[in-house]
Design a protein around this motif. Structure first.
Motif, PDB file in Angstrom:
ATOM      1  N   ILE A 293      28.013  56.267  12.888  1.00  0.00           N
ATOM      2  CA  ILE A 293      27.448  56.986  14.030  1.00  0.00           C
ATOM      3  C   ILE A 293      25.923  57.017  13.930  1.00  0.00           C
ATOM      4  O   ILE A 293      25.209  56.718  14.892  1.00  0.00           O
ATOM      5  N   ALA A 294      25.426  57.369  12.749  1.00  0.00           N
ATOM      6  CA  ALA A 294      23.975  57.435  12.568  1.00  0.00           C
ATOM      7  C   ALA A 294      23.325  56.064  12.752  1.00  0.00           C
ATOM      8  O   ALA A 294      22.270  55.944  13.391  1.00  0.00           O
ATOM      9  N   THR A 329      14.510  47.510   2.862  1.00  0.00           N
ATOM     10  CA  THR A 329      15.510  48.579   2.968  1.00  0.00           C
ATOM     11  C   THR A 329      16.856  48.190   2.367  1.00  0.00           C
ATOM     12  O   THR A 329      17.534  49.024   1.763  1.00  0.00           O
ATOM     13  N   SER A 330      17.255  46.916   2.504  1.00  0.00           N
ATOM     14  CA  SER A 330      18.517  46.504   1.883  1.00  0.00           C
ATOM     15  C   SER A 330      18.419  46.542   0.364  1.00  0.00           C
ATOM     16  O   SER A 330      19.375  46.922  -0.321  1.00  0.00           O
ATOM     17  N   ALA A 331      17.254  46.151  -0.159  1.00  0.00           N
ATOM     18  CA  ALA A 331      17.065  46.232  -1.609  1.00  0.00           C
ATOM     19  C   ALA A 331      17.119  47.685  -2.079  1.00  0.00           C
ATOM     20  O   ALA A 331      17.752  48.010  -3.095  1.00  0.00           O
ATOM     21  N   ALA A 353      18.220  52.475   7.884  1.00  0.00           N
ATOM     22  CA  ALA A 353      17.024  51.757   8.339  1.00  0.00           C
ATOM     23  C   ALA A 353      17.278  50.252   8.389  1.00  0.00           C
ATOM     24  O   ALA A 353      16.811  49.554   9.306  1.00  0.00           O
ATOM     25  N   PHE A 354      18.030  49.739   7.422  1.00  0.00           N
ATOM     26  CA  PHE A 354      18.353  48.311   7.417  1.00  0.00           C
ATOM     27  C   PHE A 354      19.161  47.918   8.645  1.00  0.00           C
ATOM     28  O   PHE A 354      18.851  46.934   9.324  1.00  0.00           O
ATOM     29  N   LEU A 355      20.215  48.664   8.953  1.00  0.00           N
ATOM     30  CA  LEU A 355      21.056  48.319  10.095  1.00  0.00           C
ATOM     31  C   LEU A 355      20.292  48.445  11.408  1.00  0.00           C
ATOM     32  O   LEU A 355      20.503  47.663  12.340  1.00  0.00           O
TER      33      LEU A 355
END
Length: 457
Positions: A293-294, A329-331, A353-355
């Motif tokens: 959802i977020a 962000t993924s790292a 943040a990555f998504l």
């Protein structure tokens, strides 16, 4: 000095609010255009209900497959099978949309999506062949459905609002998926209150209910969808189209398409393995639903702001900054496992943040790619983009699930796929920053004078 600081702060807040209001007004105007045009409204209604149903079962898909006896490797196989259908059929669908009509590609992909999802939700425990068969049917429709409708929406609207059309389509899809995901915890608790406490049975209900919405959309299209004939070469534009055809920069186009493949690869790795990763943090389907959802809220916000962001920051900065943000962000989210409250907070912030960056990145690369080719090739370039996205998804499923259990002297178990994704995002950002030329500007997007074409209600 304090007065000046306050004045600057007020001006900044005022500018931000004006940009938000302008973005909302643009998307509201485009939604009004969709509602007024039956040729756009009917396929979009089907996308709306399918997105809602898909969002409702998205939180349990991975856990449902675990319950019916699927291994991590087989999950990767299912993801690859679904996307192979895109590779095979997207060129054919694109050719049909350019030379014939959008009716057959949209209806056929909707049909396969509807019944493939139903078969998957009813497969007996341990019947792996049934799961493979259901994903073959899904491969003929599930991913193609959203792709061909998005292509048709872009082709059937004027070129000067193309960024708005692409971004608004993603916003509407993400919004309905968000609403569906929000309904999952409530619906699941309602099933428990009704006495359905068996976990697998509840998962089957969630997985199968999507088909009801998809069948409704399919029937609506069979009865009422009459796609507009897309005019590729109007008499006064024939000469301009011939000139535009020679302006296609193949090298620039390849950079954008390669970046789109990297986006699909990295996003697939995370979406496939994220439910498994959060199990290490002690979370399950309900927590995953809240995270979904977020993430969808952030994707919607980013897509809403994309047209204004491009106007403010420019094409190159936007297109190169997004993959760099995705890399960092993924790292931060997946390369270090920390089960403390602080570690969980760091994971959630970086993963969301990555998504969000990935969602806006997809809109950005699709928009820039459509601007790089003449209008008469729009159907085929969308088909090519869908094919390459499928290639990236296949690679993400294959490498992600097979390297999930791999451990090296430099990486712990379950981190190598995320390290690969982060590295490729950084590569994409550097390529775009150093090699991408400025695409032709689209000009300001109209708000109150959006052209209306196509059959009236």
């Amino acid at each position: 000095f304090k007065c000046n600081t306050r004045l600057l702060g007020r001006c900044g807040n005022s500018c931000t609010m004006e940009r938000i209001k302008r973005a909302l007004k643009e998307h509201q105007s485009f939604l009004g255009l969709v509602i007024r045009r039956r040729d756009l409204l009917v396929p979009m209604m089907s996308i709306w209900v399918a997105s809602f149903g898909g969002g409702e079962h998205a939180s349990v898909t991975t856990y449902y497959l675990q319950e019916v006896g699927t291994t991590t490797k087989q999950m990767g196989d299912f993801g690859m099978i679904k996307t192979v259908g895109v590779v095979i059929l997207s060129p054919f669908y694109g050719w049909l949309m350019d030379h014939r009509s959008a009716f057959l590609p949209i209806v056929l992909s909707s049909f396969c999506c509807s019944f493939g999802c139903l078969i998957r939700g009813l497969v007996p425990v341990g019947f792996t062949a049934g799961l493979y068969a259901s994903h073959v049917v899904l491969g003929l429709g599930a991913l193609n459905f959203w792709g061909v409708v998005g292509s048709y929406i872009a082709m059937a609207t004027p070129r000067d609002i193309r960024p708005l059309a692409v971004a608004s389509y993603e916003v509407q899809v993400s919004t309905l998926k968000l609403v569906g995901t929000c309904s999952f915890p409530f619906f699941d608790n309602m099933l428990i209150a009704l006495g359905i406490e068996e976990l697998l049975l509840r998962y089957r209900i969630h997985m199968s209910i999507c088909s009801l919405f998809c069948v409704f959309g399919l029937v609506a299209m069979l009865l009422a969808f009459r796609p507009v004939a897309v005019k590729h070469e109007l008499p006064e534009e024939k000469v301009e189209e011939k000139v535009d055809a020679h302006k296609v920069d193949t090298f620039q186009l390849c950079i954008l398409l390669a970046s789109l493949v990297i986006q699909a690869f990295g996003e697939t790795v995370v979406l496939v393995l994220w439910p498994l990763h959060i199990q290490k943090l002690g979370w399950a389907s309900h927590e995953y639903a809240y995270l979904e959802i977020a993430s969808k809220l952030l994707v919607i916000g980013g897509s809403l702001a994309y047209p204004a962001t491009v106007r403010s920051l420019g094409y190159r900065f936007t297109a190169s900054g997004l993959p760099v943000a995705a890399c960092m962000t993924s790292a931060g989210a997946f390369l270090h496992l920390d089960t403390t409250l602080y570690g969980q907070a760091v994971h959630v912030i970086n993963a969301l943040a990555f998504l969000s960056a990935c969602g806006v990145m997809k809109v950005c690369y699709q928009h820039l790619t459509t601007l790089a080719v003449p209008h008469r090739l729009q159907g085929r370039i969308f088909a090519l983009m869908q094919t390459l996205v499928a290639v990236g998804s296949i690679a993400g499923n294959w490498f992600g699930t097979r390297l999930w259990e791999h451990e090296t002297s430099m990486t712990s178990k379950g981190t190598l796929p995320f390290l690969m994704a982060s590295s490729m995002f950084m590569l994409a950002g550097c390529l775009i920053a150093g090699l991408l030329a400025m695409p032709p500007p689209c000009g300001p997007m109209p708000v109150t004078h959006i052209a209306e074409e196509g059959p009236e209600d």
